[in-house]
Design a protein around this motif. Structure first.
Motif, PDB file in Angstrom:
ATOM      1  N   CYS A  79       0.778  -1.210   0.113  1.00 33.53           N
ATOM      2  CA  CYS A  79       0.166  -0.058  -0.097  1.00 33.53           C
ATOM      3  C   CYS A  79       0.786   1.209  -0.102  1.00 33.53           C
ATOM      4  O   CYS A  79       1.808   1.306   0.829  1.00 33.53           O
ATOM      5  CB  CYS A  79      -0.990   0.071   1.173  1.00 33.53           C
ATOM      6  SG  CYS A  79      -1.942   1.472   1.398  1.00 33.53           S
ATOM      7  N   TYR A 104      -2.976  -1.659  -2.831  1.00 32.44           N
ATOM      8  CA  TYR A 104      -4.043  -0.732  -2.162  1.00 32.44           C
ATOM      9  C   TYR A 104      -3.201   0.653  -2.511  1.00 32.44           C
ATOM     10  O   TYR A 104      -2.131   0.661  -2.269  1.00 32.44           O
ATOM     11  CB  TYR A 104      -4.190  -0.996  -0.893  1.00 32.44           C
ATOM     12  CG  TYR A 104      -4.981  -2.186  -0.533  1.00 32.44           C
ATOM     13  CD1 TYR A 104      -6.357  -2.065  -0.345  1.00 32.44           C
ATOM     14  CD2 TYR A 104      -4.284  -3.410  -0.368  1.00 32.44           C
ATOM     15  CE1 TYR A 104      -7.091  -3.209  -0.016  1.00 32.44           C
ATOM     16  CE2 TYR A 104      -5.009  -4.561   0.069  1.00 32.44           C
ATOM     17  CZ  TYR A 104      -6.499  -4.569   0.012  1.00 32.44           C
ATOM     18  OH  TYR A 104      -7.332  -5.476   0.373  1.00 32.44           O
ATOM     19  N   GLY A 109      -6.201   4.172   1.313  1.00 35.00           N
ATOM     20  CA  GLY A 109      -5.977   2.892   0.961  1.00 35.00           C
ATOM     21  C   GLY A 109      -5.597   1.837   2.076  1.00 35.00           C
ATOM     22  O   GLY A 109      -5.972   0.728   2.230  1.00 35.00           O
TER      23      GLY A 109
END
Length: 469
Positions: A79, A104, A109
């Motif tokens: 992420c 993500y 996120g």
């Protein structure tokens, strides 16, 4: 507190970023914490550690690279706010024949990641302001947390991380890699074996000329580190120097830091640099005319047993890099930077004698994994030793080398040193995050190799990732 900080904490919807500064309130927070002691806590064994890495800027890619070499790990999620960084990190996995992780991105996120994934460990490499909120959210989601330094930026954040760790019985380890450097590990083992006698005084520092990097538009995302040097004052990065000496002094496991005073020079360069750049580049007009923290911060700490610690922080002045590591005892002395040296009298031992000390007192973990760590890389190998040790402890159900109390007490020097500077070097009390358990807690035996059944995946190649700290 500026609007950027306030807006972020609203978005995180977790914890007020307002620093609690009165000594009475420092101690009052203890009443809200669970009585469970995380100091020697051993979580259930995890055969395969499912990992999510959040933050893929300067430090994150190196973490992806290093963790991918350790057996018993699976990087299941990546992420970052920027999706292109996530894709670059994916390439580190696929080039080694490992599966792509779930991706993500975006400002929130990481929150979706914690909702979607079943994780054992969340490894956090984001800007400082995200560390505490992400650690708290990760533990509440059922995962252990590991975060880059510092663990928190306010007294309230440090207390809340401790409370949630105790409540959830999830580890929260600050990734203080300097505790795993070769000389620091040597001197820790020597100290534990009484080679320096009773330690009386210690010194640590982070002196690193980051002036150009802090003003580099392609450096820290959204110039976040420059903004922190405007928003905060005091020692903003104490843990590299403090962590290794705190372990040698058995802080939180037989002794504790009680109070500090901090004195700081004026700023002689950052405001001038901002003004200079603003004259030719409108991008920097936002920073012109602003106040920045001073060049050199000196923070002096006293412990319950009457020992003293001196910490220094300077990331502006044009001087050689130094993570000063000094131990001064009743029988001996050790110093790192500008060179490594050990003395048992008026002069340092000769180079051949120092080599003999390395051969005799280098701890088991260094002999077990040290050479492989140098091949993988990460500040000469200490980053990899830290990561390997973390995973091996999780896989074997062992207590971690650095407890949540260590992360909190080392990190809280950031706001408390700033408080002391703001009050003309006034004495400031340091919270006891162990709530008295330091008297009976036993030192963590970082010198052992752990369970020892965690191997290294083959075809190790030296990492070329930039890993600035």
């Amino acid at each position: 507190m500026n609007s950027n900080r306030r807006d972020f904490l609203k978005k995180a919807s977790l914890l007020s970023g307002v620093a609690i500064t009165l000594p009475a309130i420092h101690q009052a927070n203890a009443a809200t914490s669970s009585s469970f002691n995380m100091s020697s806590f051993a979580a259930p064994k995890i055969d395969k550690v499912r990992i999510a890495i959040i933050g893929l800027g300067m430090r994150g890619p190196g973490a992806v690279d290093r963790l991918s070499y350790i057996e018993g790990t699976e990087i299941v999620a990546l992420c970052d706010k920027h999706d292109d960084r996530v894709e670059k990190a994916q390439e580190l996995l696929t080039k080694k024949g490992l599966p792509r992780a779930k991706a993500y991105s975006g400002e929130d996120g990481w929150k979706q990641l914690l909702k979607d994934e079943k994780l054992d460990l969340v490894y956090i490499c984001t800007p400082w302001a995200y560390h505490a909120p992400m650690c708290i959210a990760a533990m509440k989601a059922g995962a252990h947390a590991a975060t880059e330094v510092p663990m928190g930026l306010t007294v309230a954040e440090c207390w809340e991380v401790v409370r949630v760790s105790e409540q959830t019985k999830r580890h929260c380890m600050m990734l203080e890699n300097c505790c795993y450097d070769f000389f620091e590990m040597l001197t820790l083992n020597m100290a534990r074996q009484g080679m320096f006698g009773e330690l009386v005084h210690a010194e640590g520092a982070y002196i690193h000329d980051l002036l150009s990097l802090n003003f580099n538009k392609k450096g820290y995302d959204h110039m976040w580190r420059l903004r922190e040097n405007m928003r905060m004052n005091g020692n903003l990065y104490p843990t590299h120097g403090l962590g290794p000496i705190a372990q040698c002094l058995n802080i939180n496991c037989g002794d504790r830091m009680t109070n500090l005073v901090a004195m700081q020079s004026a700023d002689f360069q950052m405001a001038a640099k901002a003004q200079e750049l603003a004259e030719t580049d409108s991008f920097f007009q936002e920073f012109a005319g602003k106040t920045f923290r001073g060049n050199m911060n000196n923070t002096l700490i006293k412990t319950e047993k009457g020992k003293t610690i001196l910490l220094q922080h300077d990331v502006t002045s044009p001087r050689p890099y130094s993570r000063l590591h000094i131990l001064s005892g009743t029988k001996g002395y050790a110093q790192k930077y500008p060179k490594e040296g050990i003395a048992f009298g008026h002069s340092f031992v000769k180079e051949e004698e120092l080599k003999d000390l390395y051969d005799k007192y280098s701890p088991e973990i260094m002999k077990f994994i040290g050479e492989q760590a140098k091949e993988v890389g990460g500040h000469g190998g200490m980053d990899f030793i830290m990561d390997w040790r973390l995973i091996d402890c999780l896989r074997n159900g062992l207590p971690l080398d650095q407890s949540v109390y260590d992360g909190a007490s080392w990190s809280v020097i950031v706001p408390l040193s700033g408080e002391s500077v703001a009050k003309n070097s006034k004495n400031v009390l340091i919270p006891d995050f162990t709530k008295g358990a330091w008297k009976t807690n036993q030192p963590h035996d970082i010198t052992l190799k752990g369970g020892g059944n965690t191997g290294i995946r083959p075809k190790v190649a030296k990492s070329e990732n930039i890993q600035l700290k």
